[in-house]
Write an enzyme that holds these catalytic residues in place. Structure first.
Site, PDB file in Angstrom:
ATOM      1  N   TYR A 190       0.864  -1.184   0.000  1.00 14.56           N
ATOM      2  CA  TYR A 190       0.000   0.000   0.000  1.00 14.56           C
ATOM      3  C   TYR A 190       0.907   1.243   0.000  1.00 14.56           C
ATOM      4  CZ  TYR A 190      -3.066  -3.646   1.966  1.00 14.56           C
ATOM      5  OH  TYR A 190      -3.744  -4.815   2.220  1.00 14.56           O
ATOM      6  N   GLU A 225       0.985  -1.098  -4.987  1.00 10.01           N
ATOM      7  CA  GLU A 225      -0.041  -0.071  -4.818  1.00 10.01           C
ATOM      8  C   GLU A 225      -1.097  -0.239  -5.906  1.00 10.01           C
ATOM      9  OE1 GLU A 225      -0.914   2.790  -2.916  1.00 10.01           O
ATOM     10  OE2 GLU A 225      -2.427   3.053  -4.486  1.00 10.01           O
ATOM     11  N   ASP A 256       0.746  -0.244   5.091  1.00 15.76           N
ATOM     12  CA  ASP A 256       0.037   0.984   5.462  1.00 15.76           C
ATOM     13  C   ASP A 256      -1.285   1.031   4.703  1.00 15.76           C
ATOM     14  OD1 ASP A 256      -0.649   3.534   6.191  1.00 15.76           O
ATOM     15  OD2 ASP A 256       0.988   4.540   5.139  1.00 15.76           O
ATOM     16  N   CYS A 283      -4.312   4.190   9.915  1.00 15.31           N
ATOM     17  CA  CYS A 283      -5.059   5.392  10.308  1.00 15.31           C
ATOM     18  C   CYS A 283      -6.390   4.986  10.925  1.00 15.31           C
ATOM     19  CB  CYS A 283      -5.258   6.313   9.109  1.00 15.31           C
ATOM     20  SG  CYS A 283      -6.103   5.513   7.756  1.00 15.31           S
TER      21      CYS A 283
END
Ligand code: SAH
Length: 444
Positions: free
Chosen positions: A305, A326, A374, A401
């Site tokens: 990612y 990605e 991530d 996150c």
């Protein structure tokens, strides 16, 4: 019970920073109420669902401060401006401690020195208000109604001024804001991305049709008012959707991207590529993540990612080889250019779904020593995680996150041969309830 006012005592806070109270034996979450406070709230009951909002605070918490932003109660973008910054840090620390209790490895949160004007990406929806004036701001939750926000204390300041100039220019060029209900009108959104180090500014005008009457003059007028703008891009989004950016893009001025520097590397950022929105704290986060990895220049590293390749390129100096994967093709194009730009040639980028890519790596029995991952807010998936444990890297550094999906994925990894060594919360999003965490895991 309808619109009744009652007195309540707040007994805790949920992960979104809302105060928890008991009403009619049920737990109700009240925005802008702080643990320990008593308040009068207005209660609404619809189909057995009780909601409440603060009418007045009776006993104030010592942590309560006056919000700096005048739109705080309407906008919804920030949720914690009524808490002192120190208390925001404690709130985030406590929610991570609670969620990750069983690992007993949570460090003290890394907060920001100046927790304002940190956002390098600003989005504004454009619409008519009730009086027929053009306004820009954010959509109220679950509606097509735009709340006008003229200045925002978490965004980079010049972006507000640019958006204001665009509103004025729209009037003189007779350009209409887009209406989400009717599909009529032209300008949907303004997106401004700023390189904090390079000072480059990109303006993306998200419009509903290829036909932009007077576009050259419009851009010239905008540049006259804002010589700091280094590129202007038109993005055409003619679908009825809440997704901001469309497929087609046309560069109206400049290079069509901006550059910025992070941890000593230069990065090119396109309109659609993901780039961390708080560059100051991103360096804090990356430095911590890289420190956890303790690389010795001999490792084969996977950056899953990887976005525009930030982590890949920054760690490339400390690794033998880096593989980045990605899904977003624009981000991968940026990543490849970024490698060339920084004269780095031990990194390879792949444009694929990370899960699918991992399955292929596992089939090939690729040797991987260290994995940085991530993922987006939804976290990783079983395809990715099951192949990850198959590859048996010595270390996994998981940046997230969304601690809730991270905790779910940690449970999988700890069941399949990994132990949690360290969890570091970082405040990337002051004034909001969001919190970033980086977790080091090693193979047991
Ligand atoms: N590590 C980067 C980007 C993190 S954001 C940085 O710090 O800047 C998460 C990234 O995951 C985004 O770039 C998004 O496009 C990408 N992504 C989302 N779903 C994916 C998937 N299934 N496979 C690979 N990448 C994905």
């Amino acid at each position: 019970m309808k619109n009744e006012q009652i007195k309540v005592k707040c007994v805790g806070m949920d992960e979104e920073g809302k105060g928890i109270v008991k009403i009619k034996g049920k737990e109700v979450h009240v925005p802008y109420l702080i643990d320990g406070e008593t308040a009068v709230v207005e209660v609404t009951e619809k189909r057995n669902f009780i909601s409440a909002k603060v009418v007045r605070i009776q006993e104030k918490s010592k942590d309560r401060v006056i919000p700096k932003c005048k739109y705080f109660n309407q906008c919804g973008g920030c949720q914690l401006q009524h808490l002192s910054y120190e208390a925001q840090g404690n709130f985030k620390q406590n929610s991570i401690l609670k969620l990750m209790k069983k690992y007993k490895k949570v460090n003290e949160i890394l907060t920001m020195k100046d927790p304002y004007f940190y956002r390098n990406k600003v989005h504004a929806a454009v619409a008519y208000d009730k009086k027929g004036d053009i306004v820009s701001g954010i959509y109220e939750e679950n509606t097509h109604h735009v709340t006008a926000v003229k200045e925002c204390i978490i965004q980079h300041k010049p972006a507000d001024e640019i958006t204001e100039s665009i509103r004025e220019l729209m009037k003189s060029f007779k350009l209409k804001p887009y209406n989400e209900d009717t599909g009529q009108g032209f300008l949907r959104h303004v997106l401004v991305k700023t390189g904090f180090v390079s000072k480059q500014v990109m303006v993306v005008l998200v419009v509903s049709s290829q036909v932009f009457p007077g576009k050259n003059n419009f851009v010239n007028e905008l540049l006259k008012k804002h010589p700091e703008i280094t590129t202007v891009v038109m993005n055409v989004n003619n679908r009825k959707t809440s997704v901001v950016l469309g497929e087609t893009e046309k560069v109206l001025f400049g290079k069509g991207y901006i550059e910025d520097t992070l941890c000593g590397c230069i990065f090119q950022i396109s309109p659609k590529s993901f780039y961390q929105i708080n560059p100051i704290q991103t360096e804090v986060l990356y430095n911590k993540a890289i420190d956890m990895a303790k690389l010795t220049s001999n490792e084969i590293v996977l950056d899953a990612y990887c976005g525009i390749g930030t982590i890949s390129l920054i760690v490339s100096h400390k690794a033998k080889n880096v593989i980045g994967v990605e899904l977003n093709k624009d981000a991968v194009k940026d990543a490849i250019k970024n490698a060339k730009r920084n004269k780095i040639n031990n990194v390879h980028f792949y444009n694929e779904d990370a899960g699918k890519f991992m399955v292929e790596l596992a089939k090939k029995k690729q040797s991987i020593d260290t994995v940085f991952m991530d993922p987006p807010r939804s976290g990783s998936d079983e395809k990715f995680l099951s192949s990850l444990v198959h590859l048996e890297p010595k270390k996994i550094i998981y940046i997230s996150c969304n601690p809730i999906t991270q905790e779910r994925d940690l449970r999988y990894l700890t069941k399949h041969g990994y132990s949690v060594e360290e969890i570091q919360p970082v405040d990337m999003f002051p004034q909001t309830y969001h919190v970033e965490t980086v977790c080091l895991m090693s193979r047991v």
